[in-house]
Scaffold this motif. Structure first.
Motif, PDB file in Angstrom:
ATOM      1  N   PHE A  28       0.827  -1.203   0.000  1.00  0.00           N
ATOM      2  CA  PHE A  28       0.000   0.000   0.000  1.00  0.00           C
ATOM      3  C   PHE A  28       0.862   1.254   0.000  1.00  0.00           C
ATOM      4  O   PHE A  28       2.029   1.220   0.367  1.00  0.00           O
ATOM      5  CB  PHE A  28      -0.896   0.052   1.252  1.00  0.00           C
ATOM      6  CG  PHE A  28      -1.908  -1.037   1.329  1.00  0.00           C
ATOM      7  CD1 PHE A  28      -3.113  -0.939   0.640  1.00  0.00           C
ATOM      8  CD2 PHE A  28      -1.682  -2.156   2.113  1.00  0.00           C
ATOM      9  CE1 PHE A  28      -4.059  -1.937   0.718  1.00  0.00           C
ATOM     10  CE2 PHE A  28      -2.627  -3.170   2.207  1.00  0.00           C
ATOM     11  CZ  PHE A  28      -3.816  -3.056   1.502  1.00  0.00           C
ATOM     12  N   LEU A  29       0.235   2.362  -0.368  1.00  0.00           N
ATOM     13  CA  LEU A  29       0.804   3.703  -0.252  1.00  0.00           C
ATOM     14  C   LEU A  29      -0.204   4.561   0.501  1.00  0.00           C
ATOM     15  O   LEU A  29      -1.403   4.472   0.259  1.00  0.00           O
ATOM     16  CB  LEU A  29       1.049   4.307  -1.635  1.00  0.00           C
ATOM     17  CG  LEU A  29       1.996   3.538  -2.555  1.00  0.00           C
ATOM     18  CD1 LEU A  29       1.903   4.081  -3.976  1.00  0.00           C
ATOM     19  CD2 LEU A  29       3.414   3.632  -2.038  1.00  0.00           C
ATOM     20  N   ARG A  30       0.278   5.395   1.418  1.00  0.00           N
ATOM     21  CA  ARG A  30      -0.590   6.314   2.158  1.00  0.00           C
ATOM     22  C   ARG A  30      -0.603   7.644   1.391  1.00  0.00           C
ATOM     23  O   ARG A  30       0.446   8.202   1.092  1.00  0.00           O
ATOM     24  CB  ARG A  30      -0.040   6.538   3.569  1.00  0.00           C
ATOM     25  CG  ARG A  30      -0.848   7.520   4.386  1.00  0.00           C
ATOM     26  CD  ARG A  30      -0.229   7.875   5.747  1.00  0.00           C
ATOM     27  NE  ARG A  30       1.040   7.288   6.008  1.00  0.00           N
ATOM     28  CZ  ARG A  30       1.282   6.419   7.012  1.00  0.00           C
ATOM     29  NH1 ARG A  30       0.343   6.077   7.850  1.00  0.00           N
ATOM     30  NH2 ARG A  30       2.495   5.921   7.172  1.00  0.00           N
ATOM     31  N   GLY A  55      -0.280  -0.365  -3.833  1.00  0.00           N
ATOM     32  CA  GLY A  55       1.065  -0.061  -4.293  1.00  0.00           C
ATOM     33  C   GLY A  55       1.713  -1.328  -4.817  1.00  0.00           C
ATOM     34  O   GLY A  55       1.032  -2.307  -5.131  1.00  0.00           O
ATOM     35  N   GLU A  56       3.007  -1.316  -4.880  1.00  0.00           N
ATOM     36  CA  GLU A  56       3.778  -2.489  -5.271  1.00  0.00           C
ATOM     37  C   GLU A  56       3.893  -3.429  -4.062  1.00  0.00           C
ATOM     38  O   GLU A  56       3.788  -2.976  -2.918  1.00  0.00           O
ATOM     39  CB  GLU A  56       5.175  -2.069  -5.744  1.00  0.00           C
ATOM     40  CG  GLU A  56       5.156  -1.181  -6.983  1.00  0.00           C
ATOM     41  CD  GLU A  56       4.552  -1.882  -8.186  1.00  0.00           C
ATOM     42  OE1 GLU A  56       4.799  -3.093  -8.362  1.00  0.00           O
ATOM     43  OE2 GLU A  56       3.821  -1.221  -8.945  1.00  0.00           O
ATOM     44  N   PRO A  57       4.141  -4.706  -4.285  1.00  0.00           N
ATOM     45  CA  PRO A  57       4.225  -5.651  -3.165  1.00  0.00           C
ATOM     46  C   PRO A  57       5.245  -5.265  -2.087  1.00  0.00           C
ATOM     47  O   PRO A  57       5.039  -5.564  -0.917  1.00  0.00           O
ATOM     48  CB  PRO A  57       4.622  -6.973  -3.836  1.00  0.00           C
ATOM     49  CG  PRO A  57       4.103  -6.853  -5.231  1.00  0.00           C
ATOM     50  CD  PRO A  57       4.257  -5.390  -5.581  1.00  0.00           C
ATOM     51  N   ASP A  58       6.324  -4.585  -2.470  1.00  0.00           N
ATOM     52  CA  ASP A  58       7.346  -4.202  -1.491  1.00  0.00           C
ATOM     53  C   ASP A  58       7.083  -2.859  -0.821  1.00  0.00           C
ATOM     54  O   ASP A  58       7.826  -2.476   0.091  1.00  0.00           O
ATOM     55  CB  ASP A  58       8.724  -4.173  -2.153  1.00  0.00           C
ATOM     56  CG  ASP A  58       9.212  -5.569  -2.508  1.00  0.00           C
ATOM     57  OD1 ASP A  58       8.726  -6.547  -1.916  1.00  0.00           O
ATOM     58  OD2 ASP A  58      10.088  -5.682  -3.383  1.00  0.00           O
ATOM     59  N   ASP A  59       6.068  -2.117  -1.261  1.00  0.00           N
ATOM     60  CA  ASP A  59       5.739  -0.846  -0.608  1.00  0.00           C
ATOM     61  C   ASP A  59       5.226  -1.130   0.798  1.00  0.00           C
ATOM     62  O   ASP A  59       4.515  -2.113   1.023  1.00  0.00           O
ATOM     63  CB  ASP A  59       4.668  -0.085  -1.391  1.00  0.00           C
ATOM     64  CG  ASP A  59       5.195   0.506  -2.682  1.00  0.00           C
ATOM     65  OD1 ASP A  59       6.389   0.851  -2.740  1.00  0.00           O
ATOM     66  OD2 ASP A  59       4.402   0.616  -3.636  1.00  0.00           O
ATOM     67  N   ILE A  60       5.605  -0.265   1.739  1.00  0.00           N
ATOM     68  CA  ILE A  60       5.132  -0.435   3.117  1.00  0.00           C
ATOM     69  C   ILE A  60       4.551   0.870   3.632  1.00  0.00           C
ATOM     70  O   ILE A  60       4.955   1.960   3.240  1.00  0.00           O
ATOM     71  CB  ILE A  60       6.226  -0.964   4.067  1.00  0.00           C
ATOM     72  CG1 ILE A  60       7.392   0.017   4.176  1.00  0.00           C
ATOM     73  CG2 ILE A  60       6.714  -2.330   3.635  1.00  0.00           C
ATOM     74  CD1 ILE A  60       8.414  -0.379   5.238  1.00  0.00           C
TER      75      ILE A  60
END
Length: 171
Positions: A28-30, A55-60
């Protein structure tokens, strides 16, 4: 029951919990891409609050997870949060990874989080940062000034994840 807070739930719980743990969710992206017509703005002049977008799988996204006793969840907390997040958010499940900037956990726990769909009328979408900032500066609703929301979120994030760059919060 675990709830993940990535916006106002970070600093304004107003519900009983047995444990609070900083950490993150993945994928996810905030973003300040959600209109608030019931808390930080009004229908004629909505404020902007955060939502999570895919988001992309590595987004935190860093935030705070709260463990709520099942009895409390069933006896009011669920209804309280559903009402609080009534402005277009729905409940979803994902994995939460506990940790802080010095210790990133590998064991995950399933959490519930409230997300808004990009098909909902409250989805504000992207805008130039100056436009988002201007909206946040002037908007006010039943829960207070929109800028207080931003300040509280920034303070909460500095406490939870001081290594995360603040400008990422504003997008």
């Amino acid at each position: 029951m675990w709830i993940f807070g990535y916006g106002s739930i970070i600093w304004k719980t107003e519900f009983p919990y047995t444990k609070k743990v900083p950490g993150y969710v993945k994928g996810f992206l905030r973003r300040f891409w959600w209109w608030s017509t019931d808390h930080r703005g009004v229908p004629e002049a909505p404020g902007r609050v955060v939502n999570l977008i895919k988001g992309e799988p590595d987004d935190i996204v860093w935030g705070m997870a709260y463990h709520i006793d099942d009895k409390d969840w069933l006896n009011g907390v669920r209804d309280q949060l559903d009402y609080r997040e009534k402005g277009g958010y729905t409940k979803h499940q994902t994995h939460f990874f506990p940790g802080n900037e010095n210790e990133v956990g590998s064991e995950s726990v399933e959490v519930t989080l409230y997300l808004g769909s990009d098909f909902h009328a409250h989805f504000a979408g992207p805008a130039p940062v100056e436009e988002i900032a201007r909206t946040i500066l002037v908007s006010h609703g039943p829960s207070g000034a929109n800028k207080e929301y931003l300040y509280n979120l920034a303070y909460g994030m500095r406490t939870i994840a001081p290594h995360v760059q603040e400008r990422k919060i504003l997008k």
